[in-house]
Design a protein around this motif. Structure first.
Motif, PDB file in Angstrom:
ATOM      1  N   PRO A  96       0.794  -1.236   0.000  1.00  8.11           N
ATOM      2  CA  PRO A  96       0.000   0.000   0.000  1.00  8.11           C
ATOM      3  C   PRO A  96       0.826   1.286   0.000  1.00  8.11           C
ATOM      4  O   PRO A  96       0.274   2.361  -0.213  1.00  8.11           O
ATOM      5  CB  PRO A  96      -0.811  -0.125   1.291  1.00  8.11           C
ATOM      6  N   LYS A  97       2.158   1.184   0.210  1.00  9.49           N
ATOM      7  CA  LYS A  97       2.920   2.415   0.402  1.00  9.49           C
ATOM      8  C   LYS A  97       4.249   2.480  -0.339  1.00  9.49           C
ATOM      9  O   LYS A  97       4.642   3.552  -0.805  1.00  9.49           O
ATOM     10  CB  LYS A  97       3.165   2.624   1.900  1.00  9.49           C
ATOM     11  N   VAL A  98       4.968   1.375  -0.440  1.00 10.08           N
ATOM     12  CA  VAL A  98       6.304   1.419  -1.022  1.00 10.08           C
ATOM     13  C   VAL A  98       6.431   0.522  -2.249  1.00 10.08           C
ATOM     14  O   VAL A  98       5.537  -0.265  -2.563  1.00 10.08           O
ATOM     15  CB  VAL A  98       7.378   0.998   0.014  1.00 10.08           C
ATOM     16  N   ILE A  99       7.576   0.652  -2.947  1.00  7.18           N
ATOM     17  CA  ILE A  99       7.891  -0.220  -4.072  1.00  7.18           C
ATOM     18  C   ILE A  99       8.132  -1.634  -3.529  1.00  7.18           C
ATOM     19  O   ILE A  99       8.858  -1.805  -2.545  1.00  7.18           O
ATOM     20  CB  ILE A  99       9.175   0.255  -4.792  1.00  7.18           C
ATOM     21  N   PRO A 100       7.542  -2.667  -4.124  1.00  8.75           N
ATOM     22  CA  PRO A 100       7.798  -4.038  -3.652  1.00  8.75           C
ATOM     23  C   PRO A 100       9.288  -4.373  -3.668  1.00  8.75           C
ATOM     24  O   PRO A 100      10.018  -3.977  -4.582  1.00  8.75           O
ATOM     25  CB  PRO A 100       7.016  -4.897  -4.655  1.00  8.75           C
ATOM     26  N   GLY A 101       9.725  -5.117  -2.658  1.00  8.09           N
ATOM     27  CA  GLY A 101      11.144  -5.370  -2.465  1.00  8.09           C
ATOM     28  C   GLY A 101      11.855  -6.004  -3.639  1.00  8.09           C
ATOM     29  O   GLY A 101      13.023  -5.700  -3.898  1.00  8.09           O
ATOM     30  N   LEU A 102      11.194  -6.898  -4.376  1.00  9.94           N
ATOM     31  CA  LEU A 102      11.862  -7.601  -5.458  1.00  9.94           C
ATOM     32  C   LEU A 102      12.184  -6.711  -6.649  1.00  9.94           C
ATOM     33  O   LEU A 102      12.963  -7.111  -7.525  1.00  9.94           O
ATOM     34  CB  LEU A 102      11.029  -8.802  -5.911  1.00  9.94           C
ATOM     35  N   VAL A 103      11.587  -5.521  -6.706  1.00 10.09           N
ATOM     36  CA  VAL A 103      11.895  -4.601  -7.805  1.00 10.09           C
ATOM     37  C   VAL A 103      12.418  -3.260  -7.282  1.00 10.09           C
ATOM     38  O   VAL A 103      12.372  -2.254  -7.979  1.00 10.09           O
ATOM     39  CB  VAL A 103      10.665  -4.385  -8.726  1.00 10.09           C
ATOM     40  N   GLN A 104      12.928  -3.264  -6.060  1.00 12.42           N
ATOM     41  CA  GLN A 104      13.552  -2.059  -5.524  1.00 12.42           C
ATOM     42  C   GLN A 104      14.968  -1.917  -6.061  1.00 12.42           C
ATOM     43  O   GLN A 104      15.691  -2.909  -6.201  1.00 12.42           O
ATOM     44  CB  GLN A 104      13.597  -2.114  -3.992  1.00 12.42           C
ATOM     45  N   SER A 105      15.382  -0.691  -6.335  1.00 11.33           N
ATOM     46  CA  SER A 105      16.756  -0.440  -6.763  1.00 11.33           C
ATOM     47  C   SER A 105      17.676  -0.513  -5.539  1.00 11.33           C
ATOM     48  O   SER A 105      17.210  -0.367  -4.399  1.00 11.33           O
ATOM     49  CB  SER A 105      16.868   0.941  -7.408  1.00 11.33           C
ATOM     50  N   PRO A 106      18.973  -0.722  -5.737  1.00  9.76           N
ATOM     51  CA  PRO A 106      19.896  -0.766  -4.594  1.00  9.76           C
ATOM     52  C   PRO A 106      19.829   0.485  -3.718  1.00  9.76           C
ATOM     53  O   PRO A 106      19.891   0.384  -2.488  1.00  9.76           O
ATOM     54  CB  PRO A 106      21.265  -0.915  -5.261  1.00  9.76           C
ATOM     55  N   LEU A 107      19.691   1.668  -4.323  1.00 11.81           N
ATOM     56  CA  LEU A 107      19.603   2.893  -3.533  1.00 11.81           C
ATOM     57  C   LEU A 107      18.328   2.903  -2.690  1.00 11.81           C
ATOM     58  O   LEU A 107      18.337   3.336  -1.537  1.00 11.81           O
ATOM     59  CB  LEU A 107      19.625   4.117  -4.456  1.00 11.81           C
TER      60      LEU A 107
END
Length: 281
Positions: free
Chosen positions: A119-130
């Motif tokens: 509901p709030k953030v980018i899902p972890g599997l497609v998060q960039s390293p930063l």
């Protein structure tokens, strides 16, 4: 030193649960199975609950005795039963994260399909390293570096599993004063992901009704035959997961409701590009 688990490994629990499911399907009392195997009732109970490890030969023998007519399924369960507990890259983090989180990582690594909504953030599997570093640098943890390493290592699953993620558009409005280039980096990561054949990304627009996708992050994992699907709900303690068919079905229906309210794949990709272009105006 790796800490001793308070609960059985996820592999043992899954093997035991599948054996119990097959036994119940033929309506064979557990006592009858125990006697047929030459085991005590307590031992067989511990096998079904994952507290007692059995090997490949025991699985094949047990399934033959209860009449399981599923050669591929039996072979798969026998294969997993033979694998030692703690196998996998995640084993080195066993003393750094909760058992619940470690179990989820192991399940995710074995998944055939992964569906996730946050509901709030980018899902972890497609998060960039930063983005990963920013999220975990603010986390309540004494070992954020391990959490960062785990999150990035988990993304390897996208090389083989089908992934369907629903991302809230509101996530693109977050401000990161300590890392001004973070959002551009993240948007490029998402745009690159949309070009992967096994990845489906949808954006839940800002104008969507607030009741849609507001009940927390969830992940639904499906596996190769004969393993049953698993649904996981995030929480600060590492999350919890369920194999219960009714609960999984409920969450699958909820995911479909959310994805139906999200933008189609093509429009979602266009919106990502619009946000990226907007950063340079």
């Amino acid at each position: 030193m790796t800490q001793k688990r308070a609960t059985p490994s996820i592999k043992r629990r899954r093997v035991g649960a599948q054996l119990r499911q097959w036994r119940e399907a033929v309506e064979m009392p557990s006592g009858d199975v125990a006697r047929a195997m030459g085991w005590s009732q307590p031992r067989f109970s511990r096998v079904e609950r994952g507290y007692y490890r059995i090997g490949r030969d025991d699985v094949l023998d047990l399934c033959k005795k209860i009449g399981v007519d599923d050669p591929k399924g039996v072979e798969e369960v026998a294969r997993v039963a033979e694998e030692p507990a703690g196998k996998g890259w995640w084993a080195s983090y066993a003393d750094k994260v909760s058992e619940a989180y470690l179990d989820f990582v192991e399940l995710e690594a074995e998944a055939e399909t992964i569906r996730i909504v946050h509901p709030k953030v980018i899902p972890g599997l497609v998060q960039s390293p930063l983005y990963v570093r920013e999220m975990h640098s603010r986390a309540r943890s004494n070992d954020s570096e391990s959490l960062i390493a785990i999150r990035l290592a988990r993304q390897e699953v996208l090389s083989r599993a089908k992934f369907h993620g629903v991302i809230p558009e509101s996530a693109f409005h977050a401000e990161f004063e300590s890392s001004p280039g973070l959002m551009e980096d993240q948007l490029r990561k998402l745009i690159a992901a949309t070009k992967m054949e096994n990845v489906t990304l949808q954006i839940l627009p800002l104008k969507a009704h607030p009741s849609i996708g507001s009940n927390g992050a969830m992940t639904i994992l499906t596996f190769w035959h004969p393993w049953t699907p698993v649904a996981s709900i995030d929480n600060p303690m590492g999350g919890s997961h369920t194999y219960d068919p009714a609960q999984v079905a409920y969450l699958e229906a909820e995911f479909e409701r959310i994805s139906s309210a999200a933008l189609p794949v093509d429009q979602s990709r266009d919106l990502l590009n619009e946000y990226l272009e907007g950063l340079h105006k």
